[in-house]
Design a protein around this motif. Sequence first.
Motif, PDB file in Angstrom:
ATOM      1  N   GLN A 416      39.903  10.198  20.414  1.00 21.35           N
ATOM      2  CA  GLN A 416      39.624  11.498  19.528  1.00 21.35           C
ATOM      3  C   GLN A 416      38.403  11.125  18.488  1.00 21.35           C
ATOM      4  O   GLN A 416      37.654  11.938  18.228  1.00 21.35           O
ATOM      5  CB  GLN A 416      40.681  11.818  19.004  1.00 21.35           C
ATOM      6  CG  GLN A 416      40.939  13.115  18.206  1.00 21.35           C
ATOM      7  CD  GLN A 416      42.302  13.367  17.630  1.00 21.35           C
ATOM      8  OE1 GLN A 416      43.066  12.561  17.570  1.00 21.35           O
ATOM      9  NE2 GLN A 416      42.507  14.835  17.423  1.00 21.35           N
ATOM     10  N   CYS A 420      35.179  13.478  18.289  1.00 16.75           N
ATOM     11  CA  CYS A 420      34.955  14.038  17.007  1.00 16.75           C
ATOM     12  C   CYS A 420      33.589  13.752  16.383  1.00 16.75           C
ATOM     13  O   CYS A 420      32.908  14.341  15.956  1.00 16.75           O
ATOM     14  CB  CYS A 420      35.818  13.906  16.147  1.00 16.75           C
ATOM     15  SG  CYS A 420      35.914  14.471  14.436  1.00 16.75           S
ATOM     16  N   LYS A 466      41.345  25.332  16.307  1.00 15.17           N
ATOM     17  CA  LYS A 466      42.495  24.714  15.554  1.00 15.17           C
ATOM     18  C   LYS A 466      43.151  23.672  16.400  1.00 15.17           C
ATOM     19  O   LYS A 466      43.496  23.934  17.531  1.00 15.17           O
ATOM     20  CB  LYS A 466      43.518  26.143  15.468  1.00 15.17           C
ATOM     21  CG  LYS A 466      44.850  25.732  14.628  1.00 15.17           C
ATOM     22  CD  LYS A 466      45.608  26.821  14.384  1.00 15.17           C
ATOM     23  CE  LYS A 466      46.922  26.424  13.580  1.00 15.17           C
ATOM     24  NZ  LYS A 466      47.885  27.562  13.218  1.00 15.17           N
ATOM     25  N   GLY A 467      43.442  22.685  15.492  1.00 13.16           N
ATOM     26  CA  GLY A 467      44.122  21.500  15.945  1.00 13.16           C
ATOM     27  C   GLY A 467      43.159  20.337  16.420  1.00 13.16           C
ATOM     28  O   GLY A 467      43.326  19.347  16.763  1.00 13.16           O
ATOM     29  N   GLU A 470      42.971  17.726  13.967  1.00 14.72           N
ATOM     30  CA  GLU A 470      44.206  17.065  13.962  1.00 14.72           C
ATOM     31  C   GLU A 470      44.285  15.905  14.833  1.00 14.72           C
ATOM     32  O   GLU A 470      44.067  15.986  15.931  1.00 14.72           O
ATOM     33  CB  GLU A 470      45.395  17.990  14.069  1.00 14.72           C
ATOM     34  CG  GLU A 470      45.429  19.296  13.016  1.00 14.72           C
ATOM     35  CD  GLU A 470      46.556  20.109  13.091  1.00 14.72           C
ATOM     36  OE1 GLU A 470      47.231  19.996  14.313  1.00 14.72           O
ATOM     37  OE2 GLU A 470      46.775  21.037  12.511  1.00 14.72           O
ATOM     38  N   LYS A 472      45.943  13.286  17.487  1.00 11.86           N
ATOM     39  CA  LYS A 472      46.702  13.652  18.711  1.00 11.86           C
ATOM     40  C   LYS A 472      48.186  12.995  18.561  1.00 11.86           C
ATOM     41  O   LYS A 472      49.040  13.092  19.375  1.00 11.86           O
ATOM     42  CB  LYS A 472      46.036  13.627  19.844  1.00 11.86           C
ATOM     43  CG  LYS A 472      44.831  14.708  20.065  1.00 11.86           C
ATOM     44  CD  LYS A 472      44.240  14.430  21.364  1.00 11.86           C
ATOM     45  CE  LYS A 472      43.038  15.511  21.729  1.00 11.86           C
ATOM     46  NZ  LYS A 472      42.363  15.385  22.977  1.00 11.86           N
ATOM     47  N   SER A 474      50.717   9.901  16.522  1.00 11.46           N
ATOM     48  CA  SER A 474      51.264   9.453  15.233  1.00 11.46           C
ATOM     49  C   SER A 474      51.225   8.077  15.124  1.00 11.46           C
ATOM     50  O   SER A 474      51.139   7.431  16.035  1.00 11.46           O
ATOM     51  CB  SER A 474      52.628  10.017  15.001  1.00 11.46           C
ATOM     52  OG  SER A 474      53.258   9.426  13.715  1.00 11.46           O
TER      53      SER A 474
END
Length: 771
Positions: A416, A420, A466-467, A470, A472, A474
Amino acid sequence: MEEELKCPVCGSLFREPIILPCSHNVCLPCARTIAVQTPDGEQHLPPPLLHSRGSGLPAGAAAAAAAAPPDHETPAGPACGGGGGGGDHADKLSLYSETDSGYGSYTPSLKSPNGVRVLPTVPAPPGSSAAAARGAACCSLPSASITCPQCHRSASLDHRGLRGFRRNRLLEAIVQRHQQGRGAAQGASAVAAVAVCQLCDRTPPEPAATLCEQCDVLYCAACQLKCHPSRGPFAKHRLVPPPPPPPHAPAEAASASPGAAQGAPSAGGSCKSPGATGAGAAVGGAARKYPTCPDHEMENYSMYCVSCRAPVCYLCLEEGRHGKHEVKPLGAMWKQHKAQLSQALNGVSDKAKEAKEFLVQLKNILQQIQENGLDYEACLVAQCDALVDALTRQKAKLLTKVTKEREHKLKMVWDQINHCTLKLRQSTGLMEYCLEVIKENDPSGFLQISDALIKRVQVSQEQWVKGALEPKVSAEFELTLDSEPLLQAIHQLDFIQMKLPPVPLLQLEKCCTRNNSVTLAWRTPPFTHSTVDGYILELDDGDGGQFREVYVGKETLCTIDGLHFNSTYNARVKAFNSSGVGPYSKTVVLQTSDVAWFTFDPNSGHRDIILSNDNQTATCSSYDDRVVLGTAAFSKGVHYWELHVDRYDSHPDPAFGVARASVGKDMMLGKDDKAWAMYVDNNRSWFMHCSSHTNRTEGGVCKGATVGVLLDLNEHTLTFFINGQQQGPTAFSHVDGVFMPALSLNRNVQVTLHTGLEVPTNLGRPKLSGN
């Protein structure tokens, strides 16, 4: 044997042993130390109380007290005595009863120095001249007594003091022989012996390193670690160095010689006693002198007084208190008592042999316990190590899962981040390019590229859906280890029953049969640590067939009813627990009764039936016929019983026969399909089943008549008799199943049941039946 030769007071070998009235022995010097005076408070008791407390002098000794001076061995002056009348009075009593022998067991008294109440002397009966002459002196002079250190019985001393007790010359000689034998044995082993281990398998055994005071066993270092570890039940045992070697023989012999010399007899005679060939033989090269009579020191014992149970001389029979007693030859009584002692020793020898075998068994058990304990410890350590290994392997698996989960999360985050970062770089470049385009002042050139730039910016904006911004995954790990059940299992980890239950022991003395029922009892063997959850009792069919379960439960006593008469049953029992079923016990064979003993059943009869005579006599309170059954049930064999007519009024029709347990109780027997009967009046009889009347036969019943019922389940027939004669032909054939004796009657009839009868062989021929 050395313990038998030690004085209970000083703990050393006997020296000049004397025999107390209670048959125990004590050294003469020790007797002087334990002899006490009677407290003054007990000197002045009234004569009746003194007489009830016991006599202080032996029979006949009081008569000689007036002429004999006090002996120098008496600790406390002369004792009181009665006259000749008192001696005759005492002779009539048992010399060894607790009231006239001068000794008995009493509760402790603070007035006595040794805590034992002393028996005072008893004055002679009134009218004795000697008693009157010395009455005042007896009340003022103290008496003496001695208490046995073993049985704590107290004995009063007469005028002779301690010399009045017989000296045990036989014991003295045995002590002397024992001392000489011990000195010879120690002389042979003058070199100090080294204590060796008592459990070593080596030859020769290893020297002993320790001695357990509780086990009284010598151990070498290796055997002590193997057989007597300092843990568990042996942790409290005290281990000490082995005892030092015994001293050399010369010193021991020198120390033993004074005691032997002191124990040598001082009196003797020329006449030989019956023991001359045994204990009276020469000891140590010196001829042993035989005991003489204490009352006549120049006379040897020649007779035995049965009443006093003591050897006496001929002067005691002519002049002393044994003149009227039963006496027997000393040699004959010596042989008789030797035979009795030998016979008693045989029993003791058998018990001693059993005790030795038992000790060997216990020592083997001790060894087995040690070995089994070590084996179980090793097994426990191995099992716990296996649990630790399994937990370690499971720990590695769980750590692997955690590592995989962590790597997966890291990979997702890094992917991610890279994605990004790429998008951000592209967007940033596009933004910078668009800002440079906006700075240009050439409208025509801007309009040429503005549409494309607007679309690119819109597309770039749409990529940030959207998302997209955020995470992916935790940062928290969603793995939870549930260790609580395992911790509880570890805390509850304990030994469980892993062995099958033992073989039950049948208690044959409690197994019995009664009529057609059997009772069996069993128990668990002693010293059994296996748990038993229950028992299974099995019984065959009485014909040697297969066993079947008849009881399952925890009880150890069971009664089985409803069996066949005159049958042999085999029974066995086994135990079970959580581990399985144990082996069978031995098979017990039980024989049921040859003939049936039963009564009328008060629980199955109609409520109008009245029973008496221990449920053997029946009548009825109603004018209608009512049914009552017997307590026995038959399905096999030949059975015969009789009913005696006690009362017969107004010509009723009682019915006799057999029935099922579910027969109707409010009608005449035979009116339904569950009964087979013969009903009879004073002139004739009929057979009836399902209300069908057949075979009318002349001849009825009256008061005093006897009706017999013969049920032959081997031939499946039912036959009736009146007064010993068969009534009609065979009443019913093809009789099969389970039947109970049955009777129906009304208030005009009373009958008494007779059971336990053999099948008669002299029954008369059947009467001819009518129409």
